[in-house]
Design a protein around this motif. Structure first.
Motif, mmCIF file in Angstrom:
data_model
loop_
_atom_site.group_PDB
_atom_site.id
_atom_site.type_symbol
_atom_site.label_atom_id
_atom_site.label_comp_id
_atom_site.label_asym_id
_atom_site.label_seq_id
_atom_site.Cartn_x
_atom_site.Cartn_y
_atom_site.Cartn_z
ATOM 1 N N LEU A 42 0.826 -1.207 0.000
ATOM 2 C CA LEU A 42 0.000 0.000 0.000
ATOM 3 C C LEU A 42 0.860 1.256 0.000
ATOM 4 C CD1 LEU A 42 -2.799 -1.095 2.522
ATOM 5 C CD2 LEU A 42 -2.877 -1.134 0.013
ATOM 6 N N TYR A 43 1.977 1.220 0.712
ATOM 7 C CA TYR A 43 2.875 2.382 0.717
ATOM 8 C C TYR A 43 3.575 2.524 -0.628
ATOM 9 C CZ TYR A 43 1.943 2.533 5.685
ATOM 10 O OH TYR A 43 1.306 2.620 6.907
ATOM 11 N N TYR A 44 3.873 1.407 -1.264
ATOM 12 C CA TYR A 44 4.443 1.460 -2.613
ATOM 13 C C TYR A 44 3.450 2.127 -3.577
ATOM 14 C CZ TYR A 44 5.433 -0.251 -7.322
ATOM 15 O OH TYR A 44 5.648 -0.334 -8.673
ATOM 16 N N LEU A 45 2.169 1.725 -3.492
ATOM 17 C CA LEU A 45 1.144 2.324 -4.349
ATOM 18 C C LEU A 45 0.976 3.812 -4.052
ATOM 19 C CD1 LEU A 45 -1.642 -0.444 -4.313
ATOM 20 C CD2 LEU A 45 -0.075 0.106 -6.180
ATOM 21 N N ASN A 46 1.007 4.150 -2.762
ATOM 22 C CA ASN A 46 0.872 5.565 -2.389
ATOM 23 C C ASN A 46 2.054 6.382 -2.918
ATOM 24 O OD1 ASN A 46 -0.738 7.520 -1.114
ATOM 25 N ND2 ASN A 46 0.586 7.545 0.691
ATOM 26 N N ALA A 84 6.641 11.151 -2.132
ATOM 27 C CA ALA A 84 6.751 9.861 -2.823
ATOM 28 C C ALA A 84 7.924 9.063 -2.272
ATOM 29 C CB ALA A 84 6.909 10.095 -4.321
ATOM 30 N N LEU A 85 9.084 9.735 -2.073
ATOM 31 C CA LEU A 85 10.267 9.069 -1.551
ATOM 32 C C LEU A 85 10.006 8.452 -0.187
ATOM 33 C CD1 LEU A 85 13.294 8.409 -1.723
ATOM 34 C CD2 LEU A 85 13.751 10.676 -0.707
ATOM 35 N N GLN A 86 9.306 9.168 0.677
ATOM 36 C CA GLN A 86 9.022 8.656 2.023
ATOM 37 C C GLN A 86 8.168 7.386 1.979
ATOM 38 O OE1 GLN A 86 10.509 9.716 4.794
ATOM 39 N NE2 GLN A 86 11.612 11.060 3.353
ATOM 40 N N ASN A 87 7.248 7.341 1.061
ATOM 41 C CA ASN A 87 6.419 6.138 0.928
ATOM 42 C C ASN A 87 7.219 4.950 0.403
ATOM 43 O OD1 ASN A 87 3.294 6.527 1.409
ATOM 44 N ND2 ASN A 87 4.031 8.457 0.525
ATOM 45 N N PHE A 88 8.105 5.181 -0.573
ATOM 46 C CA PHE A 88 8.927 4.087 -1.084
ATOM 47 C C PHE A 88 9.909 3.588 -0.017
ATOM 48 C CE2 PHE A 88 8.106 6.263 -5.318
ATOM 49 C CZ PHE A 88 7.172 5.323 -5.729
ATOM 50 N N LEU A 89 10.458 4.507 0.752
ATOM 51 C CA LEU A 89 11.356 4.116 1.850
ATOM 52 C C LEU A 89 10.596 3.332 2.920
ATOM 53 C CD1 LEU A 89 13.530 7.339 2.236
ATOM 54 C CD2 LEU A 89 14.290 5.098 1.390
ATOM 55 N N LYS A 90 9.340 3.723 3.178
ATOM 56 C CA LYS A 90 8.507 3.013 4.161
ATOM 57 C C LYS A 90 8.287 1.562 3.725
ATOM 58 C CE LYS A 90 5.510 2.891 7.674
ATOM 59 N NZ LYS A 90 5.907 3.088 9.084
ATOM 60 N N TYR A 117 11.494 -5.471 -1.326
ATOM 61 C CA TYR A 117 10.077 -5.736 -1.572
ATOM 62 C C TYR A 117 9.797 -5.994 -3.049
ATOM 63 C CZ TYR A 117 5.090 -5.071 -2.037
ATOM 64 O OH TYR A 117 3.777 -5.260 -2.360
ATOM 65 N N SER A 118 10.285 -5.113 -3.915
ATOM 66 C CA SER A 118 10.056 -5.319 -5.351
ATOM 67 C C SER A 118 11.102 -4.571 -6.170
ATOM 68 C CB SER A 118 8.649 -4.850 -5.748
ATOM 69 O OG SER A 118 8.593 -3.436 -5.820
ATOM 70 N N LYS A 119 11.260 -5.012 -7.383
ATOM 71 C CA LYS A 119 12.201 -4.391 -8.319
ATOM 72 C C LYS A 119 11.776 -2.955 -8.636
ATOM 73 C CE LYS A 119 14.520 -5.537 -12.692
ATOM 74 N NZ LYS A 119 15.716 -6.217 -12.178
ATOM 75 N N TYR A 120 10.445 -2.799 -8.821
ATOM 76 C CA TYR A 120 9.947 -1.479 -9.170
ATOM 77 C C TYR A 120 10.091 -0.494 -8.011
ATOM 78 C CZ TYR A 120 7.808 -0.106 -13.588
ATOM 79 O OH TYR A 120 7.603 0.346 -14.884
ATOM 80 N N ASN A 121 10.013 -0.956 -6.786
ATOM 81 C CA ASN A 121 10.183 -0.050 -5.640
ATOM 82 C C ASN A 121 11.595 0.538 -5.634
ATOM 83 O OD1 ASN A 121 8.804 0.973 -3.152
ATOM 84 N ND2 ASN A 121 10.607 0.062 -2.153
ATOM 85 N N TYR A 122 12.585 -0.298 -5.976
ATOM 86 C CA TYR A 122 13.964 0.192 -6.075
ATOM 87 C C TYR A 122 14.103 1.206 -7.229
ATOM 88 C CZ TYR A 122 15.866 -3.215 -2.748
ATOM 89 O OH TYR A 122 16.182 -3.926 -1.614
ATOM 90 N N VAL A 123 13.447 0.926 -8.347
ATOM 91 C CA VAL A 123 13.534 1.831 -9.489
ATOM 92 C C VAL A 123 12.976 3.208 -9.134
ATOM 93 C CG1 VAL A 123 12.691 2.285 -11.830
ATOM 94 C CG2 VAL A 123 13.499 -0.002 -11.210
ATOM 95 N N TYR A 124 11.838 3.229 -8.422
ATOM 96 C CA TYR A 124 11.242 4.513 -8.065
ATOM 97 C C TYR A 124 12.037 5.222 -6.973
ATOM 98 C CZ TYR A 124 7.190 4.469 -11.086
ATOM 99 O OH TYR A 124 6.390 4.524 -12.201
ATOM 100 N N LEU A 125 12.673 4.474 -6.118
ATOM 101 C CA LEU A 125 13.582 5.116 -5.162
ATOM 102 C C LEU A 125 14.716 5.820 -5.912
ATOM 103 C CD1 LEU A 125 13.839 2.426 -2.335
ATOM 104 C CD2 LEU A 125 13.120 4.807 -2.030
ATOM 105 N N ALA A 126 15.242 5.127 -6.941
ATOM 106 C CA ALA A 126 16.308 5.740 -7.746
ATOM 107 C C ALA A 126 15.797 6.979 -8.475
ATOM 108 C CB ALA A 126 16.841 4.718 -8.734
ATOM 109 N N LYS A 127 14.590 6.932 -9.007
ATOM 110 C CA LYS A 127 14.016 8.082 -9.708
ATOM 111 C C LYS A 127 13.863 9.281 -8.772
ATOM 112 C CE LYS A 127 11.329 5.778 -13.370
ATOM 113 N NZ LYS A 127 9.989 5.613 -13.967
#
Length: 417
Positions: free
Chosen positions: A312-316, A349-355, A363-373
């Motif tokens: 849910l935090y990834y989606l947020n 957005a960064l805080q949610n991906f870090l959460k 957790y997922s490959k895409y979560n790492y990609v969005y952290l990098a973005k």
């Protein structure tokens, strides 16, 4: 005794009565008039003759006549008794003939009354099991055979010494039936969850099984949001645009119904939000923004109900990042349609991906990609490269992973310039 047996008995009695009556009529015609009236005289004569032995009467002719006369008197006496018995029998038969129709009517009304009270629905014909009564260490069980008509009525109740195997299988209490149905549903949903975690073929099989049970569990919240999830699986697996639109439209309907049935179901809100996000890919700017509002509304509700889910935090985080990337024209359209446009920042957005990463590392490959973005947009190139490396360490298995790999490769090109 059945109605047909009663009639048979009555006919037998009437036939016997008719035979006796014929014999009596013959007797009345053969005897002298007034003989029946003088029966006391015959009885007195008979009593006197009975006191004389046959041995004393035999020697003379007069005695023989008297003996014969005495025997005739005995026969007449018995015939007279028979006449009286026949008259009584006729009165009893007449009474029975008058009473039987009334008795049949009473029985019919009684059975009809019981049938009305014990009417049951064709879909719920299970009857209550009688409790066995135990005495002196031996159990004696009494049950009732319930003959059921096509319309769903219980029309007969006959005591038997035990229940048949079929009756035993049907005579379950409502709690037992509910428990059995709940157990069946639980096992089915567990099977579907396991298939969802498997390969693409497993997910397709899970989708097929869910469709087969759609009519049966169409009002079950836990079933509906899983069916919406399965539509989401097929949406991600297919590459055909028309099929994607069809799957997401059906999935949105199922998820919305689940939310309507139970507003406290976190998964229902979650998958309705996801369907709104998927749908925005095929919508105009106006509908895309409307779906964005729905996405955020139901995602916030899901997080409130299930705050420990990293997904849910990834989606947020995805929503916050998308809103932060809205163009000027999209923000103006949102303001015109809804008064206040959605607002968010890359930092949120960064805080949610870090959460999500904190709750479930890797957790997922895409979560790492969005952290990098996020770190790239914030000017933190080293952190961006760090999470790119983390993303590269995860194999691409699902279609989402493959999409993440494409975004990752494009991101690395910009970071290495």
């Amino acid at each position: 005794m059945s109605r047909f047996e009663n009639k048979g008995l009555i006919l037998g009695i009437m036939a016997g009565t008719a035979g006796i009556s014929l014999m009596v009529i013959w007797y009345r015609k053969s005897r002298k008039p007034g003989a029946a009236v003088r029966m006391p005289a015959f009885l007195n004569a008979s009593n006197r003759l009975n006191s004389v032995s046959l041995q004393n009467e035999a020697p003379n002719e007069q005695g023989a006549v008297m003996v014969l006369y005495g025997r005739q008197m005995q026969i007449l006496e018995k015939l007279n008794d028979l006449l009286v018995s026949v008259d009584e029998l006729k009165r009893e038969v007449k009474f029975l003939k008058e009473a039987i129709p009334k008795l049949e009517e009473l029985v019919r009304k009684e059975l009809q009354g019981k049938g009305d009270v014990q009417r049951v629905s064709p879909s719920h014909r299970a009857t209550k099991r009688r409790k066995a009564e135990t005495a002196s260490g031996a159990a004696e069980t009494t049950s009732s055979e319930e003959a059921e008509s096509e319309g769903g009525y219980l029309t007969a109740h006959t005591d038997t010494e035990g229940d048949s195997e079929e009756e035993k299988g049907c005579k379950k209490s409502p709690d037992a039936i509910m428990k059995s149905e709940d157990e069946e549903l639980f096992n089915f949903l567990q099977q579907v969850d396991n298939l969802h975690k498997g390969s693409e073929n497993d997910k397709k099989e899970g989708f097929r099984l869910l469709l087969e049970k759609d009519d049966k569990y169409e009002n079950c919240v836990d079933f509906l949001w899983r069916l919406a999830r399965a539509y989401g699986d097929l949406f991600e697996m297919t590459t055909d645009a028309d099929e994607k639109r069809k799957y997401v439209a059906e999935g949105k309907i199922k998820a919305e119904k689940a939310v309507q049935l139970d507003d406290r179901s976190a998964e229902s809100h979650q998958w309705f939000a996801i369907m709104c996000g998927f749908m925005s890919q095929f919508e105009s700017v106006q509908n895309k923004i409307r779906n964005g509002y729905l996405f955020k509304e139901h995602l916030d509700k899901a997080i409130e109900l299930k705050p420990q889910d990293p997904f849910l935090y990834y989606l947020n985080g995805r929503w916050c990042y998308s809103v932060a990337q809205l163009s000027w024209i999209e923000k103006k359209v949102a303001a015109a349609l809804f008064g206040t446009p959605p607002t968010s920042t890359v930092e949120e957005a960064l805080q949610n991906f870090l959460k999500a990463e904190e709750m479930h590392p890797g957790y997922s490959k895409y979560n790492y990609v969005y952290l990098a973005k996020c770190y790239k947009d914030l000017g933190q190139k080293n952190n961006a490269l760090k999470y790119c490396d983390s993303a590269l360490s995860i194999l691409s298995v699902s279609n989402e992973d493959k999409e993440a790999q494409k975004d990752l490769e494009a991101l690395l090109l910009t970071l290495r310039l």
